[in-house]
Design a protein around this motif. Structure first.
Motif, short mmCIF file in Angstrom:
data_model
loop_
_atom_site.label_atom_id
_atom_site.label_comp_id
_atom_site.label_asym_id
_atom_site.label_seq_id
_atom_site.Cartn_x
_atom_site.Cartn_y
_atom_site.Cartn_z
N ASN A 109 0.84 -1.20 0.00
CA ASN A 109 0.00 0.00 0.00
C ASN A 109 0.87 1.25 0.00
N LYS A 110 0.57 2.19 -0.87
CA LYS A 110 1.38 3.40 -1.02
C LYS A 110 1.13 4.35 0.15
N LEU A 111 2.22 4.81 0.78
CA LEU A 111 2.12 5.68 1.95
C LEU A 111 2.50 7.13 1.64
N THR A 112 3.37 7.34 0.66
CA THR A 112 3.79 8.69 0.29
C THR A 112 3.79 8.83 -1.23
N GLU A 113 3.80 10.06 -1.69
CA GLU A 113 3.83 10.31 -3.13
C GLU A 113 5.24 10.08 -3.69
N THR A 114 5.31 9.78 -4.96
CA THR A 114 6.59 9.60 -5.65
C THR A 114 7.34 10.93 -5.67
N GLU A 115 8.64 10.86 -5.39
CA GLU A 115 9.45 12.08 -5.38
C GLU A 115 10.88 11.78 -5.85
N ALA A 116 11.57 12.84 -6.25
CA ALA A 116 13.01 12.77 -6.50
C ALA A 116 13.69 13.22 -5.21
N LYS A 117 14.52 12.34 -4.62
CA LYS A 117 15.06 12.61 -3.29
C LYS A 117 16.57 12.46 -3.29
N VAL A 118 17.26 13.44 -2.79
CA VAL A 118 18.71 13.37 -2.60
C VAL A 118 18.98 12.69 -1.26
N ILE A 119 19.73 11.60 -1.28
CA ILE A 119 19.99 10.82 -0.08
C ILE A 119 21.22 11.33 0.65
N ASP A 120 21.06 11.64 1.96
CA ASP A 120 22.18 12.04 2.79
C ASP A 120 22.06 11.37 4.16
N GLU A 121 22.92 11.76 5.09
CA GLU A 121 22.99 11.11 6.40
C GLU A 121 21.73 11.28 7.24
N THR A 122 20.86 12.22 6.86
CA THR A 122 19.63 12.46 7.63
C THR A 122 18.40 11.82 6.99
N SER A 123 18.58 11.25 5.80
CA SER A 123 17.43 10.68 5.08
C SER A 123 16.83 9.50 5.85
N PHE A 124 15.52 9.48 5.94
CA PHE A 124 14.75 8.38 6.55
C PHE A 124 15.05 8.20 8.04
N GLU A 125 15.59 9.23 8.71
CA GLU A 125 15.87 9.13 10.15
C GLU A 125 14.62 8.75 10.95
N GLU A 126 13.48 9.24 10.49
CA GLU A 126 12.23 9.00 11.21
C GLU A 126 11.79 7.54 11.14
N LEU A 127 12.49 6.74 10.33
CA LEU A 127 12.10 5.34 10.16
C LEU A 127 12.93 4.37 11.01
N LYS A 128 13.77 4.90 11.87
CA LYS A 128 14.57 4.04 12.76
C LYS A 128 13.65 3.14 13.57
N GLY A 129 14.05 1.89 13.68
CA GLY A 129 13.24 0.92 14.40
C GLY A 129 12.32 0.10 13.52
N LYS A 130 12.16 0.51 12.28
CA LYS A 130 11.34 -0.22 11.32
C LYS A 130 12.22 -1.21 10.55
N LYS A 131 11.63 -2.33 10.17
CA LYS A 131 12.31 -3.29 9.30
C LYS A 131 12.02 -2.88 7.86
N ILE A 132 13.07 -2.53 7.12
CA ILE A 132 12.91 -1.89 5.82
C ILE A 132 13.66 -2.67 4.75
N VAL A 133 13.12 -2.63 3.53
CA VAL A 133 13.88 -3.09 2.37
C VAL A 133 13.90 -1.97 1.34
N PHE A 134 15.10 -1.62 0.89
CA PHE A 134 15.28 -0.70 -0.22
C PHE A 134 15.53 -1.56 -1.46
N VAL A 135 14.77 -1.34 -2.52
CA VAL A 135 14.85 -2.22 -3.67
C VAL A 135 14.86 -1.40 -4.96
N GLY A 136 15.76 -1.76 -5.88
CA GLY A 136 15.84 -1.07 -7.16
C GLY A 136 17.27 -0.80 -7.55
#
Length: 224
Positions: free
Chosen positions: A134-161
């Motif tokens: 299920n889609k939770l956020t809109e598609t975006e162009a995102k520059v990844i840095d040391e602060t990216s996805f900080e709010e997701l700590k504690g979640k089990k995540i897979v980055f794919v692509g």
């Protein structure tokens, strides 16, 4: 039910599949650094039709990955899909390229699935999906840095692509797996069949790729 020709050209992978009633009949694909989609796409379509043992005129719809992704790849794929749909008088379907990647990681125990399509340097096209797709956020162009996805700590995540691997080191503070794969037309089958069943057709005349960003031509290396 339907026989659907699926085209995926949003990255280096030029991919064609044919499915009937949601079951794969044939897939032909190749990932090439040279982005030879213009030369290979129609050849792959011919091979796929032959491998599936059907006539191209007998498909019920053409489904294409609409983006985001490579400007040139998307333009080739969408132009071909529209031409086939118009010439054969078939229905046209489209799928967000990120959703195709999400299909490969459904129901594998992840809290979040984060597809990433490479947009050069440390930028990716991305969005957040839950473990069921299920889609939770809109598609975006995102520059990844040391602060990216900080709010997701504690979640089990897979980055794919094809943009996942380059982000592994900088996002190592997360509980995440990084799976480097290209979108494939074989992973379009479930969505394209569902869209056909629910009549989610595109207007062949007006449909355009989802580029997300404006095209910027690179400077020729021989120029001074």
């Amino acid at each position: 039910m339907a026989t659907i020709l699926n085209l995926e050209t949003s990255t280096k992978n030029c991919s064609v599949s044919i499915a009937k009633d949601g079951k794969l009949l044939c897939v032909v694909e190749e990932a090439n650094e040279g982005f030879e989609h213009g030369e290979k796409l129609h050849q792959f379509i011919d091979w796929c039709v032959e491998g599936a043992g059907i006539q191209l005129a007998n498909v019920d719809a053409i489904c294409v990955s609409k983006g985001p992704g490579s400007y040139t790849g998307l333009r080739i794929g969408v132009s071909s899909a529209k031409g086939l749909a118009y010439g054969l008088d078939k229905k046209l379907l489209s799928i967000n390229s990120l959703e195709i990647l999400v299909q490969t990681q459904l129901n594998k125990g992840y809290d979040l699935i984060i597809p990433m399509i490479d947009a050069r340097r440390m930028e990716v096209y991305t969005a957040l999906y839950d473990g069921a797709g299920n889609k939770l956020t809109e598609t975006e162009a995102k520059v990844i840095d040391e602060t990216s996805f900080e709010e997701l700590k504690g979640k089990k995540i897979v980055f794919v692509g094809d943009g996942a691997e380059k982000c592994a080191e900088i996002l190592s503070f997360l509980d995440a797996d990084f799976i480097q794969i290209f979108p494939s037309s074989k992973d379009m089958i479930h969505i394209s069949n569902e869209k056909f069943s629910t009549l989610q057709f595109e207007d062949v005349a007006y449909f355009e790729p989802f580029y997300l960003k404006d095209f910027i031509a690179g400077k020729n290396k021989t120029e001074k």
